[in-house]
Design an enzyme around this catalytic site. Structure first.
Site, PDB file in Angstrom:
ATOM      1  N   ASP A  37       0.866  -1.160   0.000  1.00 54.66           N
ATOM      2  CA  ASP A  37       0.000   0.000   0.000  1.00 54.66           C
ATOM      3  C   ASP A  37       0.917   1.229   0.000  1.00 54.66           C
ATOM      4  O   ASP A  37       2.143   1.107   0.147  1.00 54.66           O
ATOM      5  CB  ASP A  37      -0.891  -0.042   1.243  1.00 54.66           C
ATOM      6  CG  ASP A  37      -1.739   1.201   1.409  1.00 54.66           C
ATOM      7  OD1 ASP A  37      -2.317   1.666   0.408  1.00 54.66           O
ATOM      8  OD2 ASP A  37      -1.798   1.722   2.541  1.00 54.66           O
ATOM      9  N   ASP A  39      -0.270   5.157   1.089  1.00 52.45           N
ATOM     10  CA  ASP A  39      -0.573   6.105   2.167  1.00 52.45           C
ATOM     11  C   ASP A  39      -0.558   5.413   3.528  1.00 52.45           C
ATOM     12  O   ASP A  39      -1.184   4.361   3.711  1.00 52.45           O
ATOM     13  CB  ASP A  39      -1.947   6.732   1.951  1.00 52.45           C
ATOM     14  CG  ASP A  39      -1.982   7.658   0.743  1.00 52.45           C
ATOM     15  OD1 ASP A  39      -0.912   7.951   0.181  1.00 52.45           O
ATOM     16  OD2 ASP A  39      -3.090   8.070   0.340  1.00 52.45           O
ATOM     17  N   ASP A  48      -3.849  12.328  -0.444  1.00 53.42           N
ATOM     18  CA  ASP A  48      -5.034  13.081  -0.865  1.00 53.42           C
ATOM     19  C   ASP A  48      -5.350  14.224   0.093  1.00 53.42           C
ATOM     20  O   ASP A  48      -5.593  15.360  -0.327  1.00 53.42           O
ATOM     21  CB  ASP A  48      -6.250  12.146  -0.962  1.00 53.42           C
ATOM     22  CG  ASP A  48      -6.185  11.225  -2.169  1.00 53.42           C
ATOM     23  OD1 ASP A  48      -5.433  11.541  -3.114  1.00 53.42           O
ATOM     24  OD2 ASP A  48      -6.891  10.203  -2.169  1.00 53.42           O
ATOM     25  N   ASP A 127      -4.952   3.328  -3.422  1.00 55.15           N
ATOM     26  CA  ASP A 127      -6.114   4.120  -3.814  1.00 55.15           C
ATOM     27  C   ASP A 127      -5.775   5.606  -3.908  1.00 55.15           C
ATOM     28  O   ASP A 127      -6.670   6.450  -3.919  1.00 55.15           O
ATOM     29  CB  ASP A 127      -7.263   3.911  -2.815  1.00 55.15           C
ATOM     30  CG  ASP A 127      -8.626   4.214  -3.422  1.00 55.15           C
ATOM     31  OD1 ASP A 127      -8.677   4.468  -4.638  1.00 55.15           O
ATOM     32  OD2 ASP A 127      -9.628   4.210  -2.687  1.00 55.15           O
ATOM     33  N   ASP A 209      -1.966  -0.996   5.805  1.00 54.92           N
ATOM     34  CA  ASP A 209      -2.417  -0.439   7.081  1.00 54.92           C
ATOM     35  C   ASP A 209      -3.934  -0.381   7.219  1.00 54.92           C
ATOM     36  O   ASP A 209      -4.456  -0.374   8.325  1.00 54.92           O
ATOM     37  CB  ASP A 209      -1.873   0.985   7.256  1.00 54.92           C
ATOM     38  CG  ASP A 209      -2.565   1.968   6.321  1.00 54.92           C
ATOM     39  OD1 ASP A 209      -3.500   2.671   6.769  1.00 54.92           O
ATOM     40  OD2 ASP A 209      -2.194   2.036   5.145  1.00 54.92           O
TER      41      ASP A 209
END
Length: 303
Positions: A37, A39, A48, A127, A209
């Site tokens: 992942d 972030d 974001d 994402d 996470d």
């Protein structure tokens, strides 16, 4: 980004097993794939929301949350980008903001070491979006470390507006958002590596996470490793529902890149040692089987 996966397959240092005669391709077996992942895993903040916070307070209106709830996070960020453009926030300002996001302590060192010392193939499934991730990786000298980045595609238009599209649209996985099922992405990558490049991995390491990192963990095999960040939602969910989620992999929890690297290196060295022991036992067994055959052969010749 990095070298094409095909080149990585041809230059992989893993054990190669013959796939048959007649000019057929050689099966490349690489030891490790690391899937990450981004972030709150690689970087210490949410890319974001960091960029969203560039907006003047009067532009952070209640309807932004309503957009997120009604249309999803990707459309929410698309509206953020439109508002940034309206107040004349230039692409350079957005990119500089991304560059300034700190790593989770120790992660840059860990990623470079996994690649350089252990020849791990590394991918990102996030994402966030392609502009943010690629800019951060480039700024920190990590672009060539990754085989591929799977995320929502984004680009700056000629007028400076940052636009974003969903990675895909899915309705099958309830553990994931409509625009990105990380489990499906991981599965498709492994299938593609096998069918297109004749490559498989002995072990997959998945590091994350959030709750949207649970789905790929459910796809892992017993010989794979799930690495949730300690105290975050992924860790809490796995701790609470391991049987319900049918998690089969080993679980290694971590707080920083430093302790995760230490734990992974111990696992890698232990696995290598056990593999060497099994190879030695197999070789000894074969030699013991050859001895009686040689005696029988000698006896036959005498008679």
């Amino acid at each position: 980004m990095s070298k094409p996966a095909a080149m990585l397959a041809m230059s992989g240092s893993g054990v190669a097993a013959a796939a048959g005669g007649g000019g057929q391709a050689t099966k490349v077996i690489k030891r490790y794939l690391g899937a990450f992942d981004f972030d709150y895993t690689v970087v210490a903040q949410n890319t974001d929301t960091v960029v969203r916070d560039i907006l003047p307070p009067n532009k952070l209106t209640k309807d932004l949350q309503e957009i997120a709830e009604a249309k999803g996070w990707t459309e929410h960020m698309a509206e953020i980008f439109r508002r940034l453009h309206e107040v004349n926030i230039k692409p350079d300002k957005i990119l500089q903001t991304i560059q300034a996001i700190p790593e989770v302590p120790g992660f840059v060192r860990m990623l470079k070491r996994l690649k350089a010392k252990y020849d791990c193939d590394l991918i990102i499934i996030s994402d966030s979006n392609s502009i943010f991730i690629e800019e951060w990786l480039k700024y920190h000298g990590l672009s060539d470390s990754f085989t591929k980045v799977f995320t929502n595609p984004a680009r700056f238009e000629a007028n400076g507006l940052l636009t974003i599209q969903p990675y895909h649209h899915q309705t099958e996985c309830r553990m994931s958002s409509a625009n990105l099922c990380k489990g499906k992405v991981l599965e498709h990558f492994l299938i593609e590596q096998d069918l297109r490049y004749n490559m498989t991995y002995e072990h997959v390491i998945y590091v994350g996470d959030g709750n949207n990192d649970i789905c790929p963990v459910t796809k892992l095999r017993p010989r794979d490793i799930a690495c949730p960040r300690e105290g975050f939602s992924m860790d809490k969910t796995l701790t609470k529902n391991p049987l319900k989620l049918k998690v089969r992999s080993e679980i290694i929890r971590w707080k920083t890149g430093f302790d995760l690297l230490e734990k992974l290196e111990k696992h890698i060295e232990k696995t290598s040692h056990n593999k060497s022991l099994r190879a030695g036992e197999q070789e000894k067994k074969l030699k013991n089987e050859e001895i009686p055959q040689r005696k029988n052969s000698t006896t036959t010749e005498v008679h």
